[in-house]
Design a protein around this motif. Structure first.
Motif, short mmCIF file in Angstrom:
data_model
loop_
_atom_site.label_atom_id
_atom_site.label_comp_id
_atom_site.label_asym_id
_atom_site.label_seq_id
_atom_site.Cartn_x
_atom_site.Cartn_y
_atom_site.Cartn_z
N GLY A 1 0.78 -1.24 0.00
CA GLY A 1 0.00 0.00 0.00
C GLY A 1 0.80 1.28 0.00
N LYS A 2 2.09 1.20 -0.38
CA LYS A 2 2.95 2.38 -0.37
C LYS A 2 3.24 2.87 -1.80
CE LYS A 2 3.45 1.03 3.95
NZ LYS A 2 2.60 1.58 5.04
N HIS A 3 3.29 4.16 -1.98
CA HIS A 3 3.83 4.73 -3.21
C HIS A 3 5.35 4.58 -3.17
CE1 HIS A 3 -0.06 6.55 -4.20
NE2 HIS A 3 -0.13 6.95 -2.94
N VAL A 4 5.97 4.50 -4.35
CA VAL A 4 7.41 4.22 -4.39
C VAL A 4 8.15 5.22 -5.26
CG1 VAL A 4 9.17 2.59 -5.19
CG2 VAL A 4 7.20 1.75 -3.90
N PHE A 5 9.19 5.80 -4.68
CA PHE A 5 10.18 6.55 -5.44
C PHE A 5 11.48 5.75 -5.35
CE2 PHE A 5 13.61 9.31 -6.41
CZ PHE A 5 13.12 10.21 -7.34
N CYS A 6 11.98 5.27 -6.50
CA CYS A 6 13.13 4.38 -6.53
C CYS A 6 14.27 5.01 -7.32
CB CYS A 6 12.73 3.04 -7.17
SG CYS A 6 14.05 1.81 -7.25
N GLU A 7 15.47 4.90 -6.78
CA GLU A 7 16.63 5.42 -7.51
C GLU A 7 16.83 4.64 -8.80
OE1 GLU A 7 18.77 7.44 -8.26
OE2 GLU A 7 18.58 8.93 -6.69
N LYS A 8 17.56 5.25 -9.75
CA LYS A 8 17.88 4.59 -11.01
C LYS A 8 19.03 3.59 -10.77
CE LYS A 8 21.90 6.54 -11.49
NZ LYS A 8 22.99 5.66 -11.11
N LEU A 9 19.28 2.70 -11.67
CA LEU A 9 18.51 2.23 -12.78
C LEU A 9 17.27 1.56 -12.24
CD1 LEU A 9 18.82 2.03 -15.94
CD2 LEU A 9 19.73 -0.23 -15.56
N MET A 10 16.21 1.49 -13.03
CA MET A 10 14.94 1.03 -12.50
C MET A 10 15.03 -0.36 -11.87
SD MET A 10 11.35 0.90 -14.55
CE MET A 10 9.80 0.51 -13.75
N ALA A 11 15.65 -1.30 -12.56
CA ALA A 11 15.77 -2.66 -12.03
C ALA A 11 16.93 -3.37 -12.68
CB ALA A 11 14.47 -3.43 -12.23
N HIS A 12 17.18 -4.58 -12.22
CA HIS A 12 18.34 -5.35 -12.66
C HIS A 12 18.16 -5.97 -14.03
CE1 HIS A 12 21.62 -8.44 -11.59
NE2 HIS A 12 22.18 -7.25 -11.67
N ASN A 13 16.92 -6.19 -14.45
CA ASN A 13 16.66 -6.65 -15.82
C ASN A 13 15.33 -6.08 -16.27
OD1 ASN A 13 14.48 -8.63 -15.16
ND2 ASN A 13 16.13 -9.74 -14.15
N VAL A 14 15.06 -6.18 -17.55
CA VAL A 14 13.89 -5.52 -18.13
C VAL A 14 12.60 -6.19 -17.67
CG1 VAL A 14 12.73 -4.93 -20.30
CG2 VAL A 14 15.21 -4.70 -20.11
N ARG A 15 12.63 -7.50 -17.48
CA ARG A 15 11.42 -8.18 -17.01
C ARG A 15 10.99 -7.63 -15.64
NH1 ARG A 15 12.66 -12.76 -18.41
NH2 ARG A 15 11.18 -13.08 -20.09
N GLU A 16 11.95 -7.36 -14.78
CA GLU A 16 11.62 -6.79 -13.47
C GLU A 16 11.03 -5.40 -13.62
OE1 GLU A 16 14.87 -8.85 -10.44
OE2 GLU A 16 15.35 -6.93 -11.38
N CYS A 17 11.57 -4.60 -14.54
CA CYS A 17 11.03 -3.25 -14.77
C CYS A 17 9.56 -3.31 -15.17
CB CYS A 17 11.82 -2.55 -15.88
SG CYS A 17 13.55 -2.22 -15.51
N LYS A 18 9.24 -4.22 -16.07
CA LYS A 18 7.86 -4.34 -16.54
C LYS A 18 6.94 -4.78 -15.40
CE LYS A 18 8.90 -5.06 -21.41
NZ LYS A 18 8.54 -5.77 -22.66
N GLU A 19 7.43 -5.68 -14.57
CA GLU A 19 6.62 -6.13 -13.45
C GLU A 19 6.36 -4.98 -12.48
OE1 GLU A 19 4.36 -8.77 -11.12
OE2 GLU A 19 5.03 -8.79 -13.21
#
Length: 517
Positions: A148-166
């Protein structure tokens, strides 16, 4: 960039101030009259309601140096923090204590969560700010949004593209806002540079050259009582050596391991060693190298200058050419991108290099057009030069701006005019502007408070400038570049990789990029 003479630099600054002073005089005057320049530029106002309550996880370099140091408590109020390293916990207390908006009592009241699960279980936390090693971005962000939390995440978005899409999908499923910290989206300097590019000041842009150069080839000295130790036989400074006997270079990616952290149960948190915990950028399991840490910022900027277009193809060469300490990531990368031009079958070539053995040009972007050249250097200043038969830096061929159909034009004119409007307002092109950290957090908090709480993602008026779908593209570019260098081949981008709804990804699997053989 580094080869410009002082006279050429002065001319470039004068040109930029003159152009910006005339083209945006009214805007600059209005901005100068507002309390927050960033808020004026990026379409948000002072909160008329309580600031969002936030907790930060990860209080290392980015967490303390940017997310705590540059935040504005009037928008985003930290009520607690979390980090498994005792040295970072102490650093967080020190950073909060130095922040002018926190009193001693405020710092004492901060919650120090034992782990991220305790933080996510806290009903008082509305926003989670993530500044963890790259491999933890996706799992923690997804868990936070599901909590239930909004998220501000530092770059790079994720470790692989599949994780980014999820991450993008979960944000919509949970009706939570997700923003990624590519701060150039909130840089007034880059906003003005992009304004000039989009209004055709430079003419037909066919090439952008981006770079981030550092020189870490000098060994760190062994110190005694704070002074370098010299070898009595050679008279040379004795190089500092790590615990494994390897020479320690002046490298921010390999910091000294603090004694406070040596008792951390790193295996409990999934790390293979204490070294991997502290120096996570050096390992494929936990980081993604120069393209993720540095190149992603600059390719993000290049994409903005080109109208937020996606590249068509990438090729590159990279390797570990300096360090002999067994690190798994490249210390030099040289990458070439093919972007689409304005017309069919047109190409714009973007080159990027990040090296560790020479700092002559430092970092920035050079946009080369048929009418002129723009240099954005070190996120601090804009330099402009007219393209002409005479020297592009001649004082008789500076850039001026006229209104013609509301578009700027380059013309030859002497550079002896008086101070421009921009100079009078502090010299927008030459000042030491905000790098965007403060503004990106302010705007995120503004979107949380003012967005449509029943459906945040349908509220187009209250969206972070670098929301998940935007940052996905930056991750695709950076991670595909790593693949191209590893596989030593040209890779053509698939548009489906940039669509969070598609299951197509460049990696082909969840596995991280293997170490080059």
């Amino acid at each position: 960039m580094g080869s410009l003479t002082p006279e050429q630099r002065t001319l470039g600054r004068e040109n930029a101030n003159r152009v910006l002073g005339v083209s945006r005089r009214d805007m600059l005057k209005a901005a100068a009259a507002t309390p927050a320049l960033g808020a004026f530029y990026f379409g948000y106002e002072k909160l008329d309601r309580p600031p969002v309550r936030a907790a930060i996880i990860g209080t290392g370099n980015e967490g303390c140096g940017a997310m705590i140091h540059d935040h504005n408590r009037d928008y985003l109020n930290y009520i607690g923090f979390c980090d498994i390293r005792p040295s970072n916990q102490a650093r967080a207390i020190k950073e909060f204590s130095a922040h002018k908006q926190y009193t001693t009592d405020d710092v004492k009241k901060l919650k120090k969560y034992n782990d991220h699960k305790e933080m996510l279980a806290d009903p008082d936390v509305e926003v989670v700010v993530i500044a963890l090693p790259l491999w933890l971005h996706a799992p923690i962000a997804i868990e936070a949004m599901k909590a239930g939390k909004h998220v501000f995440c530092e770059k790079l978005m994720a470790h692989n593209v599949r994780e980014c899409k999820e991450m993008c999908r979960v944000a919509r499923e949970t009706n939570k806002l997700l923003a990624i910290g590519h701060q150039r989206h909130y840089s007034v300097l880059y906003d003005n540079a992009n304004y000039l590019v989009q209004n055709d000041l430079l003419g037909d842009v066919r090439h952008i050259r981006a770079l981030w150069h550092r020189n870490n080839a000098r060994p760190a000295p062994t110190l005694k009582d704070g002074k370098p130790v010299f070898d009595p036989e050679t008279g040379l400074v004795v190089p500092l050596r790590d615990e494994d006997g390897s020479i320690v270079y002046l490298d921010g990616w390999k910091p000294k391991i603090d004694d406070l952290d040596k008792k951390v149960d790193f295996k409990k948190y999934g790390y293979d060693s204490l070294d991997q915990l502290v120096r996570w950028r050096l390992y494929n399991k936990t980081g993604a190298g120069l393209m993720a840490e540095l190149g992603s910022h600059q390719l993000d900027a290049c994409s903005i200058f080109l109208g937020k277009k996606h590249p068509m193809a990438v090729t590159g060469i990279g390797g570990t050419y300096l360090y002999t300490d067994g690190r798994e990531v490249d210390d030099h990368v040289f990458v070439t991108f093919e972007f689409p031009g304005k017309a069919k079958n047109d190409h714009v070539v973007v080159t990027y290099s990040s090296i560790n053995t020479n700092s002559f040009e430092k970092y920035g972007e050079t946009i080369m057009g048929s009418r002129g050249t723009m240099i954005i250097e070190e996120e601090k200043e804009i330099l402009l030069y007219k393209e002409a038969g005479a020297s592009a830096t001649s004082r008789l061929t500076s850039i001026a701006l006229e209104k013609a159909g509301k578009k700027p034009l380059v013309e030859a004119s002497p550079s002896t005019a008086g101070p421009s409007a921009a100079t009078a307002l502090g010299g927008l092109a030459t000042a030491d502007p905000s790098r965007g950290y403060r503004e990106e957090l302010e705007h995120f908090a503004y979107c949380v408070r003012h967005g449509n709480q029943s459906n945040y993602h349908e509220d187009k008026e209250h969206q972070p400038r670098c929301r998940g779908e935007v940052a996905l593209a930056d991750a695709v570019i950076a991670l595909t570049s790593n693949l191209a260098m590893k596989q030593k081949r040209r890779i053509e981008f698939d548009e489906r990789w940039f669509d969070y709804k598609s299951d197509e990804v460049p990696e082909g699997s969840d596995h991280t990029i293997a170490k080059r053989s």
